[in-house]
Design a protein around this motif. Structure first.
Motif, PDB file in Angstrom:
ATOM      1  N   SER A  80     -19.249 -17.557  67.367  1.00 17.82           N
ATOM      2  CA  SER A  80     -20.369 -18.355  67.874  1.00 17.82           C
ATOM      3  C   SER A  80     -19.904 -19.735  68.317  1.00 17.82           C
ATOM      4  O   SER A  80     -20.277 -20.217  69.392  1.00 17.82           O
ATOM      5  CB  SER A  80     -21.438 -18.510  66.794  1.00 17.82           C
ATOM      6  OG  SER A  80     -21.961 -17.274  66.434  1.00 17.82           O
ATOM      7  N   ARG A  81     -19.073 -20.363  67.513  1.00 18.72           N
ATOM      8  CA  ARG A  81     -18.553 -21.681  67.882  1.00 18.72           C
ATOM      9  C   ARG A  81     -17.685 -21.601  69.118  1.00 18.72           C
ATOM     10  O   ARG A  81     -17.711 -22.495  69.977  1.00 18.72           O
ATOM     11  CB  ARG A  81     -17.774 -22.274  66.713  1.00 18.72           C
ATOM     12  CG  ARG A  81     -18.677 -22.688  65.581  1.00 18.72           C
ATOM     13  CD  ARG A  81     -17.898 -23.194  64.392  1.00 18.72           C
ATOM     14  NE  ARG A  81     -18.807 -23.641  63.354  1.00 18.72           N
ATOM     15  CZ  ARG A  81     -18.476 -23.823  62.106  1.00 18.72           C
ATOM     16  NH1 ARG A  81     -17.232 -23.610  61.705  1.00 18.72           N
ATOM     17  NH2 ARG A  81     -19.362 -24.225  61.230  1.00 18.72           N
TER      18      ARG A  81
ATOM     19  N   VAL B  86     -19.921 -21.435  72.177  1.00 18.00           N
ATOM     20  CA  VAL B  86     -20.508 -22.741  72.497  1.00 18.00           C
ATOM     21  C   VAL B  86     -19.469 -23.636  73.173  1.00 18.00           C
ATOM     22  O   VAL B  86     -19.778 -24.350  74.130  1.00 18.00           O
ATOM     23  CB  VAL B  86     -21.082 -23.406  71.227  1.00 18.00           C
ATOM     24  CG1 VAL B  86     -21.471 -24.844  71.488  1.00 18.00           C
ATOM     25  CG2 VAL B  86     -22.276 -22.614  70.729  1.00 18.00           C
TER      26      VAL B  86
ATOM     27  N   THR C  45     -23.699 -22.605  75.071  1.00 16.29           N
ATOM     28  CA  THR C  45     -24.312 -23.917  74.883  1.00 16.29           C
ATOM     29  C   THR C  45     -25.813 -23.842  75.111  1.00 16.29           C
ATOM     30  O   THR C  45     -26.607 -24.440  74.374  1.00 16.29           O
ATOM     31  CB  THR C  45     -23.677 -24.934  75.846  1.00 16.29           C
ATOM     32  OG1 THR C  45     -22.269 -24.912  75.664  1.00 16.29           O
ATOM     33  CG2 THR C  45     -24.201 -26.325  75.596  1.00 16.29           C
TER      34      THR C  45
ATOM     35  N   LYS D  77     -27.618 -22.196  72.186  1.00 18.06           N
ATOM     36  CA  LYS D  77     -27.708 -23.122  71.060  1.00 18.06           C
ATOM     37  C   LYS D  77     -28.811 -24.154  71.283  1.00 18.06           C
ATOM     38  O   LYS D  77     -29.600 -24.440  70.380  1.00 18.06           O
ATOM     39  CB  LYS D  77     -26.372 -23.824  70.843  1.00 18.06           C
ATOM     40  CG  LYS D  77     -26.370 -24.766  69.677  1.00 18.06           C
ATOM     41  CD  LYS D  77     -25.032 -25.433  69.507  1.00 18.06           C
ATOM     42  CE  LYS D  77     -25.064 -26.461  68.415  1.00 18.06           C
ATOM     43  NZ  LYS D  77     -23.808 -27.204  68.330  1.00 18.06           N
TER      44      LYS D  77
ATOM     45  N   THR E 178     -32.234 -24.359  69.079  1.00 12.52           N
ATOM     46  CA  THR E 178     -32.504 -25.602  68.368  1.00 12.52           C
ATOM     47  C   THR E 178     -33.859 -26.171  68.761  1.00 12.52           C
ATOM     48  O   THR E 178     -34.638 -26.606  67.902  1.00 12.52           O
ATOM     49  CB  THR E 178     -31.404 -26.630  68.657  1.00 12.52           C
ATOM     50  OG1 THR E 178     -30.155 -26.072  68.285  1.00 12.52           O
ATOM     51  CG2 THR E 178     -31.633 -27.912  67.898  1.00 12.52           C
TER      52      THR E 178
END
Length: 109
Positions: free
Chosen positions: A66-67, A70, A77, A80, A84
């Motif tokens: 996941s990181r 992103v 991105t 995310k 959020t």
């Protein structure tokens, strides 16, 4: 149609028709699509474990991927930021209630 339905339909066609209609409507209402078995769901092995238990073994790998998404893709991105915005929002917004309206107004600004 089972044997009893055939016997009822033979001796009382109207009652047999009502039984057949009731059986069809019962079959349509009785099952959720996910509970019906068939060719496409024969190999589906579902568990009653929670999401945390299911993810626990692969949590480190999922977090790293996941990181990486992103950092290296525009859509990672975007996912995310949308998640959020919809799940977290702006966060907790304090509202002072001191009893003094002038003080409460000053704190808000």
């Amino acid at each position: 149609m089972n044997v009893l339905d055939r016997v009822v339909a033979f001796f009382a066609p109207t009652a047999g028709l009502r039984r057949a209609a009731a059986r069809v409507s019962l079959d349509q209402v009785r099952h959720y699509d996910g509970a019906i078995g068939g060719r496409r769901t024969d190999n589906w092995r579902a568990t009653n474990a929670s999401a945390n238990v299911e993810v626990k073994a692969a949590l480190h790998r999922l977090r790293a991927r996941s990181r990486d998404l992103v950092r290296n893709t525009w859509w990672g991105t975007r996912i995310k930021s949308v998640t959020t915005a919809h799940a977290v929002g702006t966060g907790i917004m304090p509202k002072p209630n001191t009893g003094n309206k002038a003080l409460d107004r000053r704190v808000k600004a």
